[in-house]
Structure formats: C-alpha cells, structure tokens
Write a protein that holds these residues in place. Structure first.
Motif, PDB file in Angstrom:
ATOM      1  N   SER A  41       0.857  -1.191   0.000  1.00 41.93           N
ATOM      2  CA  SER A  41       0.000   0.000   0.000  1.00 41.93           C
ATOM      3  C   SER A  41       0.888   1.234   0.000  1.00 41.93           C
ATOM      4  O   SER A  41       2.101   1.132   0.187  1.00 41.93           O
ATOM      5  N   ALA A  42       0.264   2.380  -0.122  1.00 41.15           N
ATOM      6  CA  ALA A  42       0.968   3.645   0.072  1.00 41.15           C
ATOM      7  C   ALA A  42       1.268   3.811   1.561  1.00 41.15           C
ATOM      8  O   ALA A  42       0.600   3.222   2.404  1.00 41.15           O
ATOM      9  N   THR A  47      -2.417   8.295   0.712  1.00 36.02           N
ATOM     10  CA  THR A  47      -3.544   8.295  -0.235  1.00 36.02           C
ATOM     11  C   THR A  47      -4.524   9.419   0.104  1.00 36.02           C
ATOM     12  O   THR A  47      -5.005  10.119  -0.796  1.00 36.02           O
ATOM     13  N   GLU A  74       1.460   4.205  -4.039  1.00 36.55           N
ATOM     14  CA  GLU A  74       1.922   2.817  -4.021  1.00 36.55           C
ATOM     15  C   GLU A  74       3.226   2.660  -4.808  1.00 36.55           C
ATOM     16  O   GLU A  74       4.031   1.762  -4.507  1.00 36.55           O
ATOM     17  N   PHE A 137      -3.476  -1.691  -5.382  1.00 34.95           N
ATOM     18  CA  PHE A 137      -4.512  -0.663  -5.546  1.00 34.95           C
ATOM     19  C   PHE A 137      -4.664  -0.155  -6.988  1.00 34.95           C
ATOM     20  O   PHE A 137      -5.569   0.591  -7.286  1.00 34.95           O
ATOM     21  N   ARG A 151     -10.938   2.490  -2.372  1.00 34.83           N
ATOM     22  CA  ARG A 151     -10.150   2.573  -1.145  1.00 34.83           C
ATOM     23  C   ARG A 151     -10.013   1.187  -0.495  1.00 34.83           C
ATOM     24  O   ARG A 151     -10.956   0.407  -0.481  1.00 34.83           O
ATOM     25  N   GLY A 152      -8.824   0.932  -0.010  1.00 34.02           N
ATOM     26  CA  GLY A 152      -8.551  -0.381   0.582  1.00 34.02           C
ATOM     27  C   GLY A 152      -8.243  -1.445  -0.464  1.00 34.02           C
ATOM     28  O   GLY A 152      -8.156  -2.634  -0.159  1.00 34.02           O
ATOM     29  N   GLY A 153      -8.062  -1.015  -1.713  1.00 36.78           N
ATOM     30  CA  GLY A 153      -7.970  -1.948  -2.839  1.00 36.78           C
ATOM     31  C   GLY A 153      -6.734  -2.831  -2.890  1.00 36.78           C
ATOM     32  O   GLY A 153      -6.718  -3.829  -3.619  1.00 36.78           O
ATOM     33  N   SER A 154      -5.697  -2.504  -2.102  1.00 37.45           N
ATOM     34  CA  SER A 154      -4.502  -3.353  -2.128  1.00 37.45           C
ATOM     35  C   SER A 154      -4.795  -4.765  -1.624  1.00 37.45           C
ATOM     36  O   SER A 154      -4.140  -5.722  -2.045  1.00 37.45           O
ATOM     37  N   ASP A 155      -5.775  -4.882  -0.737  1.00 43.29           N
ATOM     38  CA  ASP A 155      -6.173  -6.228  -0.281  1.00 43.29           C
ATOM     39  C   ASP A 155      -6.615  -7.052  -1.486  1.00 43.29           C
ATOM     40  O   ASP A 155      -6.284  -8.229  -1.620  1.00 43.29           O
TER      41      ASP A 155
HETATM   42  N1  ASP Z   1      -3.626   3.180  -0.407  1.00 42.05           N
HETATM   43  C1  ASP Z   1      -4.977   2.827  -0.748  1.00 42.05           C
HETATM   44  C2  ASP Z   1      -5.942   3.381   0.285  1.00 42.05           C
HETATM   45  O1  ASP Z   1      -5.530   4.000   1.243  1.00 42.05           O
HETATM   46  C3  ASP Z   1      -5.167   1.362  -0.959  1.00 42.05           C
HETATM   47  C4  ASP Z   1      -4.880   0.491   0.227  1.00 42.05           C
HETATM   48  O2  ASP Z   1      -4.188   0.890   1.153  1.00 42.05           O
HETATM   49  O3  ASP Z   1      -5.336  -0.641   0.227  1.00 42.05           O
HETATM   50  O4  ASP Z   1      -7.129   3.226   0.127  1.00 42.05           O
END
Ligand code: ASP
Ligand code: ADP
Ligand code: MG
Length: 419
Positions: A41-42, A47, A74, A137, A151-155
């Motif tokens: 992730s970043a 982000t 990222e 992401f 958002r949260g897309g790295s998962d």
């Molecule tokens: N950096 C992105 C976010 O904050 C993706 C992630 O962390 O999963 O949403």
C-alpha cells in the motif's frame, strides 16, 4: 518453487524503518524456500493526502487524472521495498500495475480486474529473482490509462495475485493481529478469531469492518484462496492471525460471530409520496442512474386521504446511502421532481446516522436474534431508525453518537467476549 503473496498495508510501510521491518518478514519466507509476491500500500496517510490535492485542484475532477495521482502513493513504497530487499541481498524488483500488466476495466476509482497475465513475473522468477514487489490498488485500463480499485484496494490486488499465481497462501499483514469479533479499537473486549467463514467476513467487510476490502473477500471465496490476516508488528508463524476459510473448515460456529459498524451513512426520506404502482421504480431509477448505492429501504404503510391536497393513498419512503453520495442523491431526486417524474412534499436528509450490524452464519438456523438485538439496544436507550436483514445479518441505523455504545451492548448481549 512454492509461492506466497504477502501484503503490507499503509501503517506497515509508514516509514523506512517499518518498510525494513516488513522486508525482514519477506526475507524469512524467502529463506524458507518461497518465491514471494509482495503487494504494498501507500505509506499511511499518503492516499488521503493525494485525494485531498485532487479535490482542492478540481472539485468535479476527471476520474482518469484522479487515478493517475492517487495511484502514485503505491509506486513509492514498491520502489522503496525493492531497494530495501536488494540491500538485504535478496534479488527483487518493483512492478507498477501497467508493467505486470494488471488489466482492469475502465471504471476509474472503482475498477475491477480483467486479468493478470503471468508471463512477465514468471520470466523474472525463472531468471532467479525471488521477490516481485507489486504496487497495490492500481491497474491499467483497456485504453492504457492508470486505474485504481477503490479505497482499501490493495487487499484485492493481493488476493487477485494469489489466485493468478496459485499461491500457497495470501497473507495480509496489518496493524492488528487478526480479525476480531468487532473492531478492537471500539472495545477492548473484542476477541481475536482463529477462523472466520468467507460468507461472514464478506458481510462484515461490506458492513464497515475495514480490515479487508469487500471485493478481496469475494475473490478469495470464488478462487478458494487461503486468506490470512496477521500483524506486521509481531513475530508471526504459520499459525498466527486469522484464517478466512470455507464454512466447513470451521468446527463450532456461533449464532453471531461479529459486530460491524459504519459511520459513513446517511438517511434520506421522501415525505408524502403517492402510494401507487410505479412510484418506487420512479424514485430508485434516477438514483441508480446517478450511481447511488442505495442500501436499506423502508416504505411506510399507506395512509388514505392524508388531506385535501393529497387525495388517494400516500406514504413516505426512506432509504440509506453512503454519506459522500448525499449531494448526488439529492440532485437526482430534485431533478426527477422538477421533471414531474416523482412527487414528494419534502426531502428530509439525516447525516448523523451510523449503521451497526450483527453477522453470523448460525442465524440461518436460529430464531430470536433480532429480538435479542433490539432488546439490547433498547436497554441502552438507543433508538432504531431503520432495520435491514438478510440471511446472515441484521443491521440497524441509529444516531451516530451512539455507535460505540451500540457496538458494546451487542458485543455483550451475544457474549462475543467469550469466543
Ligand atoms: N492506499 C490505498 C488506500 O488508502 C489502498 C490500500 O491501502 O489498500 O485506500
Ligand atoms: P491496512 O492499512 O493495513 O490496510 P486498515 O486500516 O485498512 O489497515 O485495516 C485494519 C483496521 O481495521 C484495524 O486497525 C481495525 O481498527 C479495523 N477493523 C475494523 N473491524 C475490524 C475487525 N473486526 N477485526 C480487526 N480489525 C478491524
Ligand atoms: Mg486496508
């Protein structure tokens, strides 16, 4: 060689020391004989900062440029992680989405995977590289533009790579040591779960538990990825954390396994609408066209001849949607009213609500869960504004100021601290 996917979230790569700490964990797995795909992730906060810059520059921004800016966080961590691994004498290189390539749809800021061809990474592993560090992401659209996955897309990036590369496991390293019965930041009585079923995690995630992006759980369930959540700040081994797995891998299942909450909700009521066939469709059609994610819906029973101005049957319609979509929803409804597609007397918007939900696959075969939930809330004097149910969850909309209180009360009522 067997392959692992290891994903590190924002707080786990928040500075150079933490990147080094994460790299040590990667090194351990390499020494155990694994090739590793690391998804990063970043750095935490990055982000949000990038999103802020876009919104300040252009409030009605071009979504393609939003993605170009927001995906860049990222890229920094991917490069730094590759450098850190190289400093530890591990053959590694970084990959941005377009270099893999991670092919996605062109739905900017909410793109979905189309495919991840293995050729480029496989060729590098065959050359002797042991680690591929991939920027989470992000992806690339058919038009060749940078996309992001929400958002949260790295998962979701992590799970998609685990599926595409037949990884033995997909390990999600984060700032908590597993998945808990509820957000451990809300109550210290939250208990860590050893295992949780895909269906339950899917509900918890979509109802606000931010520990995994909903789409990542969906993908893991579809491709049967062994998905694990564990701490990047503690010593961990094969048994650490929480495994998200198929229902039949869980021995005893409780009626309720978790409580989720979301503060990012709003409630909109159309006061005094006609009660006749076609009215719901006339309301929710324009909302769908405007891309509003309508969640809970309630319609009052109808009232006949409300007054002289309202002959025939009238009723009220209430629905909930994400708070950041309220302005768009309001405009869609006002436009529909102006075009005489719908009629209502008043639009009442309540932005001070939260959604609290209980989730459990055991609910399928147990009666009385709703009654117990409502009793626990009433004992605390929490008023319920809207109720929604599905096979394995019950959600209520309440005043936002009672969020913690409601989560605590439900956690106690269903004895989740005795998990
Ligand atoms: N950096 C992105 C976010 O904050 C993706 C992630 O962390 O999963 O949403
Ligand atoms: P990352 O940056 O590693 O992706 P996130 O902030 O997205 O981390 O997700 C981890 C956070 O999810 C935790 O810090 C915790 O506050 C929150 N969370 C919400 N619900 C739960 C839950 N049921 N179990 C564990 N963590 C949860
Ligand atoms: Mg996250």
């Amino acid at each position: 060689m067997p392959l692992l996917v290891m994903k590190f979230g924002g707080t786990s790569v928040a500075d150079l020391a933490r990147i080094k700490n994460a790299a040590q964990k990667v090194k351990k797995e390499v020494e155990r004989g694994y090739d590793v795909i690391v998804i990063v992730s970043a750095m935490s906060g990055k982000t949000n900062e990038l999103v802020g810059w876009v919104e300040q520059t252009s409030p009605m921004f071009d979504a393609r440029e939003y993605d170009a800016v927001v995906a860049s966080g990222e890229n920094i961590t991917a490069g730094l992680m590759a450098l850190t691994l190289q400093e530890m004498d591990i053959p590694a290189r970084s990959w941005q989405g377009w270099q893999v390539p991670i092919n996605t749809t062109s739905a900017h800021s909410a793109a979905r995977f189309v495919d991840i061809p293995r050729g480029n990474l496989d060729a590098k592993f065959a050359e002797g590289f042991r680690v591929a560090v991939v920027a989470g992401f992000q992806g690339v659209s058919p038009e060749g533009r940078i996309t992001t996955l929400g958002r949260g897309g790295s998962d979701t990036t992590a799970v998609a790579f685990a599926a595409a590369f037949d990884a033995e496991r997909c390990d999600i390293y984060t700032d908590v040591d597993g998945i808990y019965t509820t957000d451990p930041r809300i109550t210290s009585r939250a208990k860590k779960l050893d295992r949780i079923a895909f269906e339950e995690m899917l509900e918890l995630a979509s109802l606000g538990a931010k520990v995994l992006q909903t789409r990542s759980v969906e993908l893991a369930m579809r491709y049967n990825v062994r998905l694990r959540v564990l701490s990047s700040f503690e010593d961990t081994d094969e048994n650490s954390g929480t495994l998200v797995c198929a229902e039949d891998e869980i021995m005893e299942s409780k009626v309720v396994s978790g409580v989720a909450h979301s503060r990012e909700e709003a409630k909109i009521t159309l006061f005094t609408i006609e009660d006749r066939p076609g009215v719901a469709s006339a309301i929710f059609g324009p909302l769908a066209d405007a891309g509003i994610n309508v969640d809970m819906i309630v319609q009052n029973i109808s009232e006949k001849d409300y007054d002289e101005a309202h002959p025939g049957a009238v009723t009220d319609m209430t629905f909930s949607c994400p708070i950041n979509q309220v302005a768009r929803a309001k405009k869609a409804l006002e436009d529909a009213k102006a075009a005489d597609l719908i009629r209502y007397d008043e639009l009442i918007i309540d932005e001070d609500v939260a959604k609290v939900s209980v989730v459990g696959i055991g609910m399928r075969s147990h009666a009385g869960v709703a009654a117990k939930m409502f009793r626990a809330l009433s004992a605390e004097g929490v008023n319920i504004k809207v109720i929604g149910t599905s096979e394995i969850k019950i959600s209520v909309l309440i005043d936002r100021k009672y969020t913690e209180l409601a989560v605590q009360a439900l956690h106690d009522a269903f004895e989740l601290d005795k998990a």
